[in-house]
Design an enzyme around this catalytic site. Structure first.
Site, PDB file in Angstrom:
ATOM      1  N   LYS A 181     -18.735 -30.639 -60.908  1.00  0.00           N
ATOM      2  CA  LYS A 181     -18.921 -29.362 -60.195  1.00  0.00           C
ATOM      3  C   LYS A 181     -20.358 -28.921 -60.397  1.00  0.00           C
ATOM      4  CE  LYS A 181     -18.856 -25.271 -60.555  1.00  0.00           C
ATOM      5  NZ  LYS A 181     -20.032 -24.468 -60.110  1.00  0.00           N
ATOM      6  N   SER A 234     -24.406 -21.563 -69.838  1.00  0.00           N
ATOM      7  CA  SER A 234     -24.595 -20.450 -70.767  1.00  0.00           C
ATOM      8  C   SER A 234     -23.637 -20.536 -71.954  1.00  0.00           C
ATOM      9  CB  SER A 234     -24.382 -19.127 -70.032  1.00  0.00           C
ATOM     10  OG  SER A 234     -23.065 -19.040 -69.567  1.00  0.00           O
ATOM     11  N   THR A 235     -24.052 -19.955 -73.072  1.00  0.00           N
ATOM     12  CA  THR A 235     -23.203 -19.918 -74.265  1.00  0.00           C
ATOM     13  C   THR A 235     -21.920 -19.149 -73.969  1.00  0.00           C
ATOM     14  OG1 THR A 235     -25.068 -20.176 -75.747  1.00  0.00           O
ATOM     15  CG2 THR A 235     -23.131 -19.095 -76.664  1.00  0.00           C
ATOM     16  N   GLY A 238     -19.650 -21.408 -72.198  1.00  0.00           N
ATOM     17  CA  GLY A 238     -19.287 -22.444 -73.176  1.00  0.00           C
ATOM     18  C   GLY A 238     -18.160 -21.964 -74.086  1.00  0.00           C
ATOM     19  N   GLU A 255     -23.366 -28.189 -73.935  1.00  0.00           N
ATOM     20  CA  GLU A 255     -24.825 -28.005 -74.112  1.00  0.00           C
ATOM     21  C   GLU A 255     -25.119 -26.583 -73.669  1.00  0.00           C
ATOM     22  OE1 GLU A 255     -26.852 -30.143 -75.360  1.00  0.00           O
ATOM     23  OE2 GLU A 255     -25.655 -31.970 -75.270  1.00  0.00           O
ATOM     24  N   CYS A 289     -33.161 -24.778 -71.317  1.00  0.00           N
ATOM     25  CA  CYS A 289     -32.379 -24.375 -72.489  1.00  0.00           C
ATOM     26  C   CYS A 289     -33.157 -24.612 -73.778  1.00  0.00           C
ATOM     27  CB  CYS A 289     -31.043 -25.095 -72.515  1.00  0.00           C
ATOM     28  SG  CYS A 289     -31.179 -26.857 -72.294  1.00  0.00           S
ATOM     29  N   GLU A 386     -31.619 -15.217 -75.023  1.00  0.00           N
ATOM     30  CA  GLU A 386     -32.231 -16.176 -74.108  1.00  0.00           C
ATOM     31  C   GLU A 386     -32.616 -15.436 -72.820  1.00  0.00           C
ATOM     32  OE1 GLU A 386     -29.617 -19.313 -72.534  1.00  0.00           O
ATOM     33  OE2 GLU A 386     -31.209 -20.726 -73.011  1.00  0.00           O
TER      34      GLU A 386
HETATM   35  P1  NAI Z   1     -23.256 -20.245 -66.149  1.00  0.00           P
HETATM   36  O1  NAI Z   1     -22.993 -20.758 -67.500  1.00  0.00           O
HETATM   37  O2  NAI Z   1     -22.396 -19.165 -65.588  1.00  0.00           O
HETATM   38  O3  NAI Z   1     -23.190 -21.443 -65.089  1.00  0.00           O
HETATM   39  C1  NAI Z   1     -23.256 -22.811 -65.417  1.00  0.00           C
HETATM   40  C2  NAI Z   1     -22.176 -23.578 -64.655  1.00  0.00           C
HETATM   41  O4  NAI Z   1     -20.895 -23.187 -65.124  1.00  0.00           O
HETATM   42  C3  NAI Z   1     -22.163 -23.333 -63.148  1.00  0.00           C
HETATM   43  O5  NAI Z   1     -21.837 -24.550 -62.503  1.00  0.00           O
HETATM   44  C4  NAI Z   1     -21.017 -22.329 -62.999  1.00  0.00           C
HETATM   45  O6  NAI Z   1     -20.424 -22.347 -61.726  1.00  0.00           O
HETATM   46  C5  NAI Z   1     -20.040 -22.799 -64.048  1.00  0.00           C
HETATM   47  N1  NAI Z   1     -19.102 -21.793 -64.547  1.00  0.00           N
HETATM   48  C6  NAI Z   1     -19.247 -20.447 -64.569  1.00  0.00           C
HETATM   49  N2  NAI Z   1     -18.164 -19.872 -65.128  1.00  0.00           N
HETATM   50  C7  NAI Z   1     -17.320 -20.864 -65.483  1.00  0.00           C
HETATM   51  C8  NAI Z   1     -16.044 -20.915 -66.134  1.00  0.00           C
HETATM   52  N3  NAI Z   1     -15.433 -19.811 -66.544  1.00  0.00           N
HETATM   53  N4  NAI Z   1     -15.487 -22.116 -66.356  1.00  0.00           N
HETATM   54  C9  NAI Z   1     -16.107 -23.247 -65.983  1.00  0.00           C
HETATM   55  N5  NAI Z   1     -17.296 -23.263 -65.364  1.00  0.00           N
HETATM   56  C10 NAI Z   1     -17.920 -22.094 -65.110  1.00  0.00           C
HETATM   57  O7  NAI Z   1     -24.781 -19.801 -66.095  1.00  0.00           O
HETATM   58  P2  NAI Z   1     -25.477 -18.767 -65.074  1.00  0.00           P
HETATM   59  O8  NAI Z   1     -24.603 -17.575 -64.829  1.00  0.00           O
HETATM   60  O9  NAI Z   1     -25.935 -19.524 -63.904  1.00  0.00           O
HETATM   61  O10 NAI Z   1     -26.728 -18.304 -65.935  1.00  0.00           O
HETATM   62  C11 NAI Z   1     -26.617 -17.246 -66.864  1.00  0.00           C
HETATM   63  C12 NAI Z   1     -27.460 -17.510 -68.086  1.00  0.00           C
HETATM   64  O11 NAI Z   1     -27.010 -18.669 -68.749  1.00  0.00           O
HETATM   65  C13 NAI Z   1     -28.913 -17.792 -67.817  1.00  0.00           C
HETATM   66  O12 NAI Z   1     -29.658 -16.627 -67.674  1.00  0.00           O
HETATM   67  C14 NAI Z   1     -29.304 -18.575 -69.035  1.00  0.00           C
HETATM   68  O13 NAI Z   1     -29.627 -17.707 -70.090  1.00  0.00           O
HETATM   69  C15 NAI Z   1     -28.061 -19.343 -69.368  1.00  0.00           C
HETATM   70  N6  NAI Z   1     -28.098 -20.733 -68.850  1.00  0.00           N
HETATM   71  C16 NAI Z   1     -28.348 -21.732 -69.728  1.00  0.00           C
HETATM   72  C17 NAI Z   1     -28.430 -23.025 -69.276  1.00  0.00           C
HETATM   73  C18 NAI Z   1     -28.708 -24.136 -70.196  1.00  0.00           C
HETATM   74  O14 NAI Z   1     -29.185 -25.177 -69.768  1.00  0.00           O
HETATM   75  N7  NAI Z   1     -28.418 -24.010 -71.466  1.00  0.00           N
HETATM   76  C19 NAI Z   1     -28.303 -23.363 -67.861  1.00  0.00           C
HETATM   77  C20 NAI Z   1     -27.975 -22.239 -67.018  1.00  0.00           C
HETATM   78  C21 NAI Z   1     -27.907 -20.984 -67.521  1.00  0.00           C
END
Ligand code: NAI
Ligand code: MG
Length: 482
Positions: A181, A234-235, A238, A255, A289, A386
């Site tokens: 996804k 995001s944490t 996670g 991650e 990240c 972050e």
């Molecule tokens: P997010 O963690 O919501 O999104 C990442 C992925 O998870 C997307 O594909 C999203 O559709 C999916 N997702 C969202 N909710 C889910 C759930 N309950 N169960 C399974 N999958 C789910 O991150 P978002 O909202 O795009 O960004 C928010 C913050 O997260 C950023 O500002 C940043 O601080 C952090 N982030 C960290 C990343 C990293 O590489 N460590 C990457 C992206 C965001």
């Protein structure tokens, strides 16, 4: 003297974007019921409409992956699986320019980075794992380690195709099949990758791609047919995933976020350190990240470094990411821009001093000038949370031990950088730091052979290298995590 740059725009004509996309299930594109737009964050132009994955789409994709696993993929020898991975890697190299332009359009990151970093690393990941496919017996994971079956993989928007490669290549090399996804704002290169799977004649169902939002991701995590979860994001999400699978026998690698410390000791090579600081926080708009988002400076050299850093920052070119001269592109989405603006405003309110060079930012699209905050203390939210944008928080220290203590004072533990001319100090510091990846006199260097992952709230398990293989194999030694 200042030079006027002539525009050097990469041509868009190499990419064909369809007005609407379906999901990629069982080797074919199938239309979803509901759609949502995906935009170019540089211009806010709608690029296409993507299918919003429903529970029934996830069901179909998992069923296809399960069938492909039992009937085809688990029956192939490692050598045969490797041939497919080599084929995919070569096609990715052949179509590298197409992928680079499409990634830049959909994500907003500079073409120089997609062309020179993202896409070459994507191909390298497939080549590296192709090489492992027939050598798993020799990976130090015991005799004949076995795959889990169907891997559910969820990726973020900051390195869309690279995160796909980090997930798909080891899964296929180890004999698992995949339902992936992509992130809602950056799915186009994953859908182009689906075309590469077709071109490589990968058996149907081995890779399935369902587009959608967090609810689609949550449905995939909770699906009983999925045996292993691999997540980057995001944490906060996670933790939700960890809770969702706690009472199941699903395995997971997570991650998550970071607040990387870039520590500069008083004996550091100053000019190199300044380049490393810029690369650490302004690479990929700071949407990284493992970004070096906390600059931890020894007090005696702090003034000199900050002065040089400002001179260097004034030379960062912010603008159209399709221009080959651009260093800093667009922020990926309005939501992310708002989050960066809010955290920066909190930095102001908490009394830190904000500085940015003069930048002419376009009215259209999402932009944030490269920014540093000085006078930051450990209690400040901009030192703890972050920001995930081009914003650096500067903290100072007097003794080396104080520098290490400040670097470790975070709920995260993903990356760190050490700048020092002394090998003994570098080794000492790297042993004290609680971070999964530590760079010395460099920053943000990636390689498929090198395991990547974090401590504490930065996640579970490792991706890449031999450690990353273990996360996809049953009898493998646990690489941490669940
Ligand atoms: P997010 O963690 O919501 O999104 C990442 C992925 O998870 C997307 O594909 C999203 O559709 C999916 N997702 C969202 N909710 C889910 C759930 N309950 N169960 C399974 N999958 C789910 O991150 P978002 O909202 O795009 O960004 C928010 C913050 O997260 C950023 O500002 C940043 O601080 C952090 N982030 C960290 C990343 C990293 O590489 N460590 C990457 C992206 C965001
Ligand atoms: Mg987009």
């Amino acid at each position: 003297m200042t030079f006027e740059y002539a525009p050097a725009l990469e041509s868009r004509t190499i990419v064909t974007i369809k007005p609407k996309y379906g999901h990629f299930i069982n080797g074919a594109f199938v239309s979803g019921k509901k759609h949502f737009p995906t935009i170019n964050p540089t211009t806010e132009e709608i690029l296409s409409h993507l299918s919003l994955g429903s529970a029934s789409d996830i069901d179909k994709a998992v069923a296809a992956a399960q069938k492909a696993y039992t009937r085809t993929w688990s029956k192939l020898s490692g050598k045969e699986r490797g041939k497919y991975l080599y084929r995919i890697a070569r096609i990715l190299q052949e179509r590298a320019r197409e992928f680079a332009v499409l990634e830049t359009l959909d994500n907003g990151k500079p073409i120089r980075e997609t062309r020179d970093i993202d896409i070459p690393l994507v191909a390298a990941h497939f080549f590296y794992h192709a090489g492992w496919a027939d050598k798993l017996d020799y990976a130090g994971l015991g005799h004949s380690p076995q795959p889990y079956g169907v891997a559910g993989q969820i990726i973020p928007w900051n390195f869309p195709l690279l995160m796909l490669a980090w997930k798909v290549a080891p899964a296929l090399a180890t004999g698992n099949t995949v339902v992936l996804k992509p992130a809602e704002t950056t799915s186009l290169t994953a859908l182009l990758f689906a075309e590469v799977c077709q071109q490589a004649e990968l058996p149907g169902g081995v890779v399935n791609i369902v587009t959608g939002d967090g609810s689609t991701g949550a449905t995939l995590v909770n699906h009983p047919g999925v045996h292993k979860i691999a997540f980057t994001g995001s944490t906060e999400v996670g933790k939700k995933i960890a809770r969702a699978i706690a009472a199941t026998d699903k395995k997971a690698t997570l991650e998550l976020g970071g607040k990387g410390a870039n520590i500069v000791f008083d004996d550091a090579p100053v000019d190199e350190a300044v380049e490393g600081i810029v690369n650490g926080i302004f690479f990929n708009q700071g949407h990284v990240c493992c970004a070096g988002s906390r600059l931890i400076l020894q007090e005696s050299i702090a003034e000199e470094i900050i002065e040089k850093l400002k001179v260097r920052m004034a030379k960062i070119r912010v603008g159209d990411p399709l221009d080959k001269n651009t260093d800093l592109g667009a922020i990926n989405s309005r939501e992310q821009l708002t989050k960066i603006q809010e955290l920066a405003a909190i930095g102001d309110a908490e009394g830190a001093q904000r500085w940015s060079p003069q930048c002419n930012l376009s009215d259209k699209g999402y932009w944030f000038a490269p920014t540093i905050f000085t006078g930051v203390t450990q209690a400040h939210r901009i030192a703890q949370e972050e920001i995930f944008g081009p914003v650096l928080s500067v903290i100072t220290f007097r003794t080396p031990q104080e520098g290490i203590d400040k670097a470790n004072n975070t709920p995260f533990g993903l990356s760190a950088g050490i700048w020092s001319e002394k090998g003994s100090r570098t080794l000492w510091a790297s042993q004290q730091l609680r971070a999964g990846v530590i760079w010395a006199n460099t920053f943000n260097k990636f390689d498929p052979t090198s395991p990547f992952g974090g401590y504490k709230e930065s996640g579970w398990g490792r991706e890449g290298g031999k450690h990353g293989l273990a996360a996809y194999l049953k009898t493998g030694k646990e690489s941490g995590g669940k």
